[in-house]
Design a protein around this motif. Structure first.
Motif, PDB file in Angstrom:
ATOM      1  N   ASP A  22    -105.963   0.317 -37.189  1.00  0.00           N
ATOM      2  CA  ASP A  22    -106.447  -0.752 -36.162  1.00  0.00           C
ATOM      3  C   ASP A  22    -105.504  -0.792 -34.927  1.00  0.00           C
ATOM      4  O   ASP A  22    -105.672  -1.878 -34.234  1.00  0.00           O
ATOM      5  CB  ASP A  22    -106.592  -1.902 -37.154  1.00  0.00           C
ATOM      6  CG  ASP A  22    -105.027  -2.421 -37.448  1.00  0.00           C
ATOM      7  OD1 ASP A  22    -104.155  -1.896 -37.486  1.00  0.00           O
ATOM      8  OD2 ASP A  22    -105.026  -3.658 -37.871  1.00  0.00           O
ATOM      9  N   THR A  23    -104.385  -0.137 -34.781  1.00  0.00           N
ATOM     10  CA  THR A  23    -103.562  -0.122 -33.609  1.00  0.00           C
ATOM     11  C   THR A  23    -104.570   0.381 -32.302  1.00  0.00           C
ATOM     12  O   THR A  23    -105.211   1.387 -32.093  1.00  0.00           O
ATOM     13  CB  THR A  23    -102.634   0.736 -33.710  1.00  0.00           C
ATOM     14  OG1 THR A  23    -101.695   0.369 -34.655  1.00  0.00           O
ATOM     15  CG2 THR A  23    -101.752   0.666 -32.330  1.00  0.00           C
ATOM     16  N   TRP A 111     -94.476 -11.929 -39.588  1.00  0.00           N
ATOM     17  CA  TRP A 111     -95.939 -12.301 -39.041  1.00  0.00           C
ATOM     18  C   TRP A 111     -96.593 -11.185 -39.047  1.00  0.00           C
ATOM     19  O   TRP A 111     -97.906 -11.145 -39.123  1.00  0.00           O
ATOM     20  CB  TRP A 111     -95.509 -12.569 -37.398  1.00  0.00           C
ATOM     21  CG  TRP A 111     -95.106 -14.116 -37.457  1.00  0.00           C
ATOM     22  CD1 TRP A 111     -95.052 -15.153 -38.188  1.00  0.00           C
ATOM     23  CD2 TRP A 111     -94.267 -14.358 -36.251  1.00  0.00           C
ATOM     24  NE1 TRP A 111     -94.671 -16.245 -37.672  1.00  0.00           N
ATOM     25  CE2 TRP A 111     -93.987 -15.733 -36.393  1.00  0.00           C
ATOM     26  CE3 TRP A 111     -93.840 -14.037 -35.210  1.00  0.00           C
ATOM     27  CZ2 TRP A 111     -93.154 -16.494 -35.645  1.00  0.00           C
ATOM     28  CZ3 TRP A 111     -92.782 -14.620 -34.294  1.00  0.00           C
ATOM     29  CH2 TRP A 111     -92.559 -15.913 -34.164  1.00  0.00           C
ATOM     30  N   LYS A 112     -96.200  -9.670 -39.176  1.00  0.00           N
ATOM     31  CA  LYS A 112     -97.199  -8.711 -38.975  1.00  0.00           C
ATOM     32  C   LYS A 112     -97.717  -8.670 -40.505  1.00  0.00           C
ATOM     33  O   LYS A 112     -98.796  -8.461 -40.646  1.00  0.00           O
ATOM     34  CB  LYS A 112     -96.295  -7.487 -38.935  1.00  0.00           C
ATOM     35  CG  LYS A 112     -97.171  -6.250 -39.183  1.00  0.00           C
ATOM     36  CD  LYS A 112     -96.491  -4.780 -39.072  1.00  0.00           C
ATOM     37  CE  LYS A 112     -97.314  -3.656 -39.018  1.00  0.00           C
ATOM     38  NZ  LYS A 112     -96.514  -2.381 -39.343  1.00  0.00           N
ATOM     39  N   ASP A 113     -96.737  -8.845 -41.692  1.00  0.00           N
ATOM     40  CA  ASP A 113     -97.299  -8.935 -42.895  1.00  0.00           C
ATOM     41  C   ASP A 113     -98.271 -10.017 -43.174  1.00  0.00           C
ATOM     42  O   ASP A 113     -98.978  -9.773 -43.782  1.00  0.00           O
ATOM     43  CB  ASP A 113     -96.064  -9.032 -43.982  1.00  0.00           C
ATOM     44  CG  ASP A 113     -95.075  -8.145 -44.117  1.00  0.00           C
ATOM     45  OD1 ASP A 113     -95.650  -6.827 -43.476  1.00  0.00           O
ATOM     46  OD2 ASP A 113     -94.194  -8.113 -44.482  1.00  0.00           O
ATOM     47  N   GLU A 114     -98.312 -11.012 -42.492  1.00  0.00           N
ATOM     48  CA  GLU A 114     -99.271 -12.041 -42.515  1.00  0.00           C
ATOM     49  C   GLU A 114    -100.543 -11.714 -41.786  1.00  0.00           C
ATOM     50  O   GLU A 114    -101.333 -12.663 -41.749  1.00  0.00           O
ATOM     51  CB  GLU A 114     -98.541 -13.327 -42.106  1.00  0.00           C
ATOM     52  CG  GLU A 114     -97.561 -13.811 -43.075  1.00  0.00           C
ATOM     53  CD  GLU A 114     -96.582 -15.079 -42.315  1.00  0.00           C
ATOM     54  OE1 GLU A 114     -97.247 -15.552 -40.969  1.00  0.00           O
ATOM     55  OE2 GLU A 114     -95.726 -15.488 -42.961  1.00  0.00           O
ATOM     56  N   GLY A 115    -100.336 -10.658 -41.071  1.00  0.00           N
ATOM     57  CA  GLY A 115    -102.000 -10.446 -40.191  1.00  0.00           C
ATOM     58  C   GLY A 115    -101.689 -11.038 -38.834  1.00  0.00           C
ATOM     59  O   GLY A 115    -102.877 -11.468 -38.424  1.00  0.00           O
ATOM     60  N   ASN A 119    -101.655  -5.328 -33.392  1.00  0.00           N
ATOM     61  CA  ASN A 119    -101.045  -3.942 -33.356  1.00  0.00           C
ATOM     62  C   ASN A 119    -101.706  -3.192 -32.041  1.00  0.00           C
ATOM     63  O   ASN A 119    -102.797  -2.890 -31.850  1.00  0.00           O
ATOM     64  CB  ASN A 119    -101.933  -3.258 -34.542  1.00  0.00           C
ATOM     65  CG  ASN A 119    -101.074  -3.392 -35.898  1.00  0.00           C
ATOM     66  OD1 ASN A 119     -99.930  -4.129 -35.916  1.00  0.00           O
ATOM     67  ND2 ASN A 119    -101.580  -3.001 -36.863  1.00  0.00           N
ATOM     68  N   ALA A 138     -96.936  -3.614 -33.425  1.00  0.00           N
ATOM     69  CA  ALA A 138     -97.065  -5.008 -33.708  1.00  0.00           C
ATOM     70  C   ALA A 138     -95.911  -5.485 -32.813  1.00  0.00           C
ATOM     71  O   ALA A 138     -96.146  -6.653 -32.685  1.00  0.00           O
ATOM     72  CB  ALA A 138     -96.826  -5.387 -35.228  1.00  0.00           C
ATOM     73  N   LYS A 267    -102.410 -12.026 -32.714  1.00  0.00           N
ATOM     74  CA  LYS A 267    -103.720 -11.476 -32.999  1.00  0.00           C
ATOM     75  C   LYS A 267    -104.767 -12.465 -32.573  1.00  0.00           C
ATOM     76  O   LYS A 267    -105.798 -11.789 -31.953  1.00  0.00           O
ATOM     77  CB  LYS A 267    -103.991 -11.033 -34.565  1.00  0.00           C
ATOM     78  CG  LYS A 267    -105.109 -10.304 -34.558  1.00  0.00           C
ATOM     79  CD  LYS A 267    -105.324 -10.004 -36.316  1.00  0.00           C
ATOM     80  CE  LYS A 267    -104.351  -9.011 -36.541  1.00  0.00           C
ATOM     81  NZ  LYS A 267    -104.803  -8.376 -38.053  1.00  0.00           N
TER      82      LYS A 267
END
Length: 352
Positions: A22-23, A111-115, A119, A138, A267
């Motif tokens: 999804d990057t 924050w990346k782990d939380e979506g 990306n 990210a 995002k």
């Protein structure tokens, strides 16, 4: 395969060179991104870490000049305050910030782990050093910050102040200024590194020097440069150029602090094209290669210093250190017992 600094962990882990599915990999020119950002509304909202409201005025001016019709809504505040307000936006599903550029580098992996992060690999993403970027885009470093020794040679005419141990010179008593280490994590790390070399005895002797303890990491160098202030020296300075009366140097007797100031796009950013334009600009040659200085890019001109070859600092050490929140908080309270709670207004609240 390279190495990516996972800022929420305490190790350097191998990261594949393949971007996540999804990057978004940028393949447009920066002028085409500019057109898309104008069509979106011509606005980007960025929260930037710092402790003086006008600290990033040069970025705002340069961005808006380079991209006519764009407005960069730039808010500078302490990263520790930005992070909790961003968490509030994420919790309440009310994101109104597009870009976050913070000192609290441990937040990004969380924050990346939380979506919560986009990306996104800007143009020249491959030129950003592996140690400064998430493998999926990210988050990534946009500049290398750090502390340096600064003293005013009009106010101090003794031996040059070149190392941390020099601050124990009895003749400097009452003429040293420092940020409270229990008010800023990067300053706290600086004290931690010094004491790893000299022990707690160094701090006890420094306290006996009648240090002026202040809030804000820019405040010490501002006072040192101010001809009307008695403070002559600090080791919490960020600018290599403070005027003709101020000498700056990098210490050699113990490790000093450097870190990659890190950026990410939310995002759910309301202005994703504006944020992409800003981030492409931030890591571009035209922004980073204006004068010889340490950079996050691997293709810097020959006269630019290489932070990985610079002695007495480890630019990747701050991330794992700040991510160990239990240890950081214990150390903060240890200093608070020594020095008391930080007193006085933040420079964001009042002028010096």
């Amino acid at each position: 395969m390279g190495y990516s600094l996972l800022l929420s962990l305490l190790v350097l882990a191998k990261a594949t060179a393949t971007l996540a599915a999804d990057t978004v990999t940028e393949n447009r020119s920066i002028d085409d991104i500019h057109k898309a950002a104008l069509a979106e509304g011509g606005v980007v909202t960025c929260w930037h870490g710092g402790d003086e409201k006008n600290r990033q005025d040069a970025l705002k001016e340069a961005f808006e000049k380079r991209f006519p019709g764009m407005t960069l809504n730039l808010t500078v505040d302490l990263s520790k305050y930005h992070e909790v307000l961003i968490d509030d936006q994420l919790t309440n599903d009310n994101v109104f910030v597009d870009s976050a550029i913070l000192q609290t580098v441990h937040d990004y992996a969380r924050w990346k782990d939380e979506g919560a992060l986009l990306n996104y690999a800007p143009n020249d993403f491959d030129k950003v050093h592996e140690a400064f970027k998430d493998a999926d885009g990210a988050y990534y470093g946009i500049g290398v910050f750090g502390w340096r020794i600064a003293y005013n040679n009009k106010k101090w005419t003794g031996d040059p102040i070149q190392d941390f141990e020099d601050f124990l010179n009895p003749e400097l008593k009452g003429r040293i200024v420092s940020t409270y280490p229990n008010d800023d994590d990067a300053v706290l790390f600086a004290y931690d590194l010094i004491m790893q070399k000299y022990g707690k005895e160094w701090l006890d002797k420094l306290i006996q020097q009648d240090v002026r303890w202040v809030r804000g990491s820019i405040t010490p160098q501002t006072l040192v440069a101010n001809a009307d202030a008695k403070e002559a020296a600090t080791f919490i300075g960020i600018s290599p150029s403070l005027g003709p009366d101020v000498n700056t140097t990098l210490p050699t007797d113990a490790q000093y602090v450097t870190w990659p100031q890190t950026a990410a796009i939310l995002k759910k950013a309301p202005h994703p094209e504006g944020a992409k334009l800003l981030h492409n600009f931030l890591i571009s040659k035209e922004w980073l290669f204006t004068s010889p200085k340490t950079t996050v890019r691997t293709d810097a001109p020959a006269d630019y210093p290489d932070i990985f070859k610079t002695p007495n600092t480890n630019v990747t050490a701050f991330g794992p250190w700040i991510a160990d929140r239990e240890r950081v908080e214990r150390l903060r309270f240890w200093f608070e017992k020594k020095l008391g709670t930080p007193q006085g207004l933040s420079p964001l609240d009042d002028d010096l």
